[in-house]
Design a protein around this motif. Structure first.
Motif, short mmCIF file in Angstrom:
data_model
loop_
_atom_site.label_atom_id
_atom_site.label_comp_id
_atom_site.label_asym_id
_atom_site.label_seq_id
_atom_site.Cartn_x
_atom_site.Cartn_y
_atom_site.Cartn_z
N GLU A 154 42.53 36.39 35.15
CA GLU A 154 42.92 37.66 35.77
C GLU A 154 41.68 38.50 36.10
N ARG A 155 40.73 38.54 35.17
CA ARG A 155 39.53 39.35 35.43
C ARG A 155 38.78 38.86 36.66
N THR A 156 38.71 37.54 36.84
CA THR A 156 37.98 37.02 37.99
C THR A 156 38.73 37.33 39.28
N VAL A 157 40.06 37.20 39.25
CA VAL A 157 40.86 37.57 40.43
C VAL A 157 40.64 39.05 40.75
N LEU A 158 40.66 39.90 39.73
CA LEU A 158 40.47 41.34 39.95
C LEU A 158 39.08 41.64 40.50
N ALA A 159 38.08 40.88 40.03
CA ALA A 159 36.72 41.07 40.56
C ALA A 159 36.67 40.69 42.04
N LEU A 160 37.36 39.61 42.41
CA LEU A 160 37.43 39.21 43.82
C LEU A 160 38.10 40.30 44.65
N LEU A 161 39.17 40.88 44.11
CA LEU A 161 39.87 41.95 44.83
C LEU A 161 39.00 43.20 44.96
N ARG A 162 38.19 43.46 43.93
CA ARG A 162 37.31 44.62 43.96
C ARG A 162 36.20 44.45 44.99
N VAL A 163 35.65 43.23 45.03
CA VAL A 163 34.50 42.97 45.91
C VAL A 163 34.94 42.79 47.36
#
Lengths: 313, 82
Positions: A286-295
């Motif tokens: 989830e954290r990596t998906v959220l980082a992708l969404l943030r970037v």
């Protein structure tokens, strides 16, 4: 829905709330009454599935044995991990009702009166899985094959740390690639795959930085464990700046040397009979998906074509 | 006196492979089987036995690596005879 979490915030907290609100408004996450417990949309899951394929392709040369465990595991194994000593505040143990009709009537009366009914429950013989590699170690008692073993573990973890930061969920998935075997090989595995993880995540456009890190061991007793972990560089986190200059960055993956912490407790030996060592490469899904969404932004249709292609979106 | 108490604490909490009475003051306790988590219990039991509180800067592996090191650390704290 009025958000009870948003009152009297620091700039960092405001940024976290803002990101959370954007994710909810976009329908990517679905809020619940508990902080850090969310539903996920189909789009969120599509990104997570794509990410998982990237990780599986990355680690294909490992020929890892894939194993899947449920999100609970035996209390007896939980005891062996020392988790309750190191992280009592993050733990979650399962309780259930083992009484008869009379006790049930008391429970119902207490509930009717608006009192706590938890006291009528008895601890069950399972706990929530905090680190998804712990159930694996319980299966490896005895001697490892020559050269050790590599395992691919994907599953749900629980940490009791309610937070408004969407990066800090209470219930989340990890994908871990675990080596158990010779001490030297464990260290080499950690270092080698740390570098490969940096390349893979960078390839998705994520600005990751490796940072020496420590686990959030609890209390004064925990300080001793932290000092050892940092001194020996046992844990390296790959962090992404999620909130600009307000925060030094949030870990989306880590590469860890467990040394003999779990292997000694579970009686796991190398082919030569020494206490085996463990090492793992762990991705917070989830954290990596959220980082992708943030970037890359909240609309995955607008993401760079090469990133979309890699994630098969 | 101090070392005897330390050895008693080590026998109770150190999970050593051998009795602490058989260890030299400068023997490596971790090499003798004390795990990181056992050393935490040793630390807490030493605080009880000597009625001291280890400050944060002493909460390291080195402080508890030998009987001599533990003795020296306790010597720097409030001198309460056990």
């Amino acid at each position: 829905m009025t958000d009870i979490l948003e009152t009297g915030l620091t700039p960092l907290e405001e940024a976290r709330h803002g990101f959370r609100r954007e994710l909810l408004d976009a329908g990517l996450l679905i809020a619940s009454a508990s902080a850090g417990v969310y539903g996920r949309s189909a789009t969120f899951e599509a990104v997570l599935t794509g990410l998982d394929r990237v990780l599986t392709e990355l680690t294909a040369p490992l020929n890892a044995t894939a194993l899947r465990f449920p999100p609970v595991y035996p209390r007896a194994d939980f005891e062996l991990t020392d988790y309750i000593a190191s992280f009592p505040d993050l733990s979650g143990v399962v309780s259930s009702f083992e009484g008869g009709d009379r006790e049930h009537r008391e429970l119902l009366a207490a509930r009717e009166a608006g009192e706590r009914w938890d006291g009528y429950l008895t601890p069950a013989d399972v706990v929530l899985t905090n680190a998804i590699c712990h159930p694996l170690y319980a299966t490896l008692r005895g001697r490892m094959p020559a050269g050790g073993g590599v395992y691919d573990i994907l599953g749900w973890g629980f940490r009791h740390e309610p937070s408004a930061d969407p990066m800090r969920m209470q219930s989340f998935r990890m994908h871990e690639f675990v080596y158990v075997g010779e001490p030297d090989a464990a260290q080499e595995y950690r270092d080698t795959w740390l570098d490969k993880a940096v390349d893979a995540l960078s390839g998705l456009g994520l600005p990751v930085t490796p940072v020496a890190a420590n686990d959030p061991f609890f209390g004064r007793a925990g300080r001793m464990l932290v000092s050892e972990q940092l001194r020996d560089n046992l844990k390296v986190e790959l962090t992404v700046p999620m909130y600009g200059d307000l925060h030094e960055g949030t870990a989306i993956a880590s590469a860890n040397c467990q040394r003999d912490h779990l292997t000694a407790a579970f009686g796991i030996r190398t082919a030569g009979g020494e206490v085996a060592h463990g090492a793992c490469l762990a991705f917070g899904m989830e954290r990596t998906v959220l980082a992708l969404l943030r970037v890359h932004g909240l609309d995955v249709n607008d993401w760079p074509l090469d990133v979309r292609a890699r994630l098969a979106l | 006196m101090t070392d005897d108490t330390i050895r008693r604490v080590l026998d109770a909490h150190g999970k050593l492979r051998v009795p602490a009475s058989g260890l030299d003051a400068d023997a490596d306790l971790y090499a003798a089987g004390m795990s990181s988590h056992a050393s935490v219990n040793v630390m807490l039991a030493l605080e009880d036995a000597f009625e001291v509180e280890f400050p944060d800067e002493l909460l390291t592996k080195q402080t508890f690596c030998t009987i001599a090191a533990i003795s020296a650390a306790i010597g720097t704290l409030a001198a309460v005879p056990a």
